[in-house]
Design an enzyme around this catalytic site. Structure first.
Site, PDB file in Angstrom:
ATOM      1  N   THR A   1      -7.243   2.838 -12.926  1.00  0.00           N
ATOM      2  CA  THR A   1      -7.410   3.689 -11.745  1.00  0.00           C
ATOM      3  C   THR A   1      -6.948   2.912 -10.523  1.00  0.00           C
ATOM      4  OG1 THR A   1      -9.223   4.954 -12.716  1.00  0.00           O
ATOM      5  CG2 THR A   1      -9.090   4.971 -10.325  1.00  0.00           C
TER       6      THR A   1
ATOM      7  N   PHE B   1      -7.142   2.525  -6.432  1.00  0.00           N
ATOM      8  CA  PHE B   1      -8.036   2.797  -5.306  1.00  0.00           C
ATOM      9  C   PHE B   1      -7.314   2.458  -4.010  1.00  0.00           C
ATOM     10  CE2 PHE B   1     -10.479   1.835  -9.033  1.00  0.00           C
ATOM     11  CZ  PHE B   1     -11.566   2.701  -8.993  1.00  0.00           C
TER      12      PHE B   1
END
Ligand SMILES: C=C(O[C@@H]1C=C(C(=O)O)C=C[C@H]1O)C(=O)O
Length: 379
Positions: A279, A281
């Site tokens: 992921t 960010f």
């Protein structure tokens, strides 16, 4: 090398090196490290005085103690010069913590993240800023934005895209109504575990809680191993972990931080369907970041609703051979059939090539907003 005082020969005068010898050597090295780190921290304190004396303020009117571009340069240099045997990334992680502690001497950094405690976003925040950062969990992505806008914290950390499940729309939408800028990115490998409280046995699991994205990232594993368990989407993985502590027939899917925080047992580790599940960010704040030498820029472009709009949008990037790293479309909030494009590309807005590209883009777009130029994630 043979006369180097850092690396004594493993055998001196035919005698095998002993555990005691090695421990004495390690003690001596630690003392040297202690003095060197202290000397470095003293320099950071002086840097703070220089910044204060120079009145080095950013767009938010505050003295800029934290310098993202400089930190990225330090970490890149450490990785490039690392002689081994520790891996470059491991060495950079150690220096990340040293810098974090040094910055805290100047001024501890305060940041808000998508909570609750134990989320991957908290893990990403600590990976990026180090353990000396003061972190504050928020209940939703737009609350992270508001907390930074209100000046209660200097930076915010929000997820923006996952390699398996795609973009996080809440984050993109929050940028549309905000003046905040992107000052950094951090990519985290995501490992999900099946977790239970102290009184739960595997064969009793009839409900599995997690965030919808995590349930989706483990869909195949769940189909194969728990086809009959009810899957319940909750607001975060950490919330799922909190909930199952006291539910003996339930399990949660969450990461290491949540498992540790709520003292859960791992029934099964790394259950994500894709082994390179990660992921990305974003770090959001008030100030623009100068070029670090390896940067990315994020923009939002509103196009006029006319034939060939997408071609016009991409043409300037193609002409200048700019490397696009992401193009995302979202419905605009202003008109029923208008779309906006979120575009990421390599380069800094102050590079002449990027300035020219943005200028050409402005000629054909209804609106171009630069969300920020920032160092490409190092760790
Ligand atoms: C020391 C400085 O301030 C902070 C601390 C840094 C460090 O410890 O190396 C680097 C950048 C800043 O976030 C600096 O600006 O050089």
């Amino acid at each position: 090398m043979s006369d180097s005082k850092e690396s004594p020969a493993p055998q001196a005068a035919g005698k095998a090196v002993t555990l005691d010898d090695l421990r004495q050597r390690i003690d001596a090295i630690d003392n040297e490290l202690l003095n060197l780190i202290s000397e470095r921290a003293g320099c950071a304190q002086q840097v703070a005085e220089v910044k204060l004396a120079a009145g080095d303020v950013g767009e938010d009117g505050q003295v800029q103690f934290y310098r993202p571009e400089r930190e990225a340069q330090v970490l890149r240099r450490i990785m490039a010069n690392n002689p081994g045997p520790l891996k470059g990334e491991e060495m950079a992680r150690l220096f990340r913590e040293i810098m974090s502690a040094c910055l805290a001497l100047e001024q501890p950094i305060r940041l808000a993240y998508l909570g609750p405690e134990g989320t991957f976003t908290q893990q990403a925040a600590l990976k990026h800023f180090g353990d000396s950062a003061v972190t504050k969990p928020m209940a939703a992505i737009d609350e992270v934005f508001r907390e930074v806008e209100a000046g209660a914290v200097q930076y915010g950390v929000v997820p923006v895209e996952n390699s398996t499940e795609g973009v996080i729309n809440h984050t993109l939408d929050s940028f549309m109504g905000s003046q905040l800028k992107i000052s950094g990115e951090v990519v985290l490998r995501i490992h999900h575990h099946l977790l239970v409280g102290p009184n739960t046995r595997r064969e009793k699991i009839s409900r599995i809680y997690s965030h919808a994205q995590s349930l989706a990232q483990c869909r195949k594993w769940l189909d194969a191993h728990f086809p009959h368990a009810e899957r319940i989407a909750v607001s975060s993985n950490a919330e799922a972990a909190r909930q199952v502590r006291t539910e003996w027939h339930s399990a949660a899917i969450a990461g290491d931080m949540a498992a540790k925080l709520y003292e859960l047992e791992k029934v099964e580790e790394k259950i994500e369907d894709s082994p390179d599940n990660s992921t990305r960010f974003l770090i959001i704040g008030d100030s623009s970041v100068p070029a670090s030498g390896d940067d990315k820029t994020s923009i939002v472009v509103a196009m006029r609703n006319q034939p060939g709009a997408l071609h016009d949008l991409l043409a300037p990037f193609h002409r200048h051979q700019i490397d696009l790293t992401r193009v995302e479309t979202r419905p605009s909030r202003s008109g029923a059939w208008n779309y906006v494009f979120f575009i990421d590309f390599r380069g800094h807005r102050d590079d002449p090539l990027i300035t020219a590209t943005l200028e050409e883009l402005r000629q054909c777009a209804a609106d171009v907003k630069v969300l920020g130029s920032y160092p490409v994630g190092v760790l």
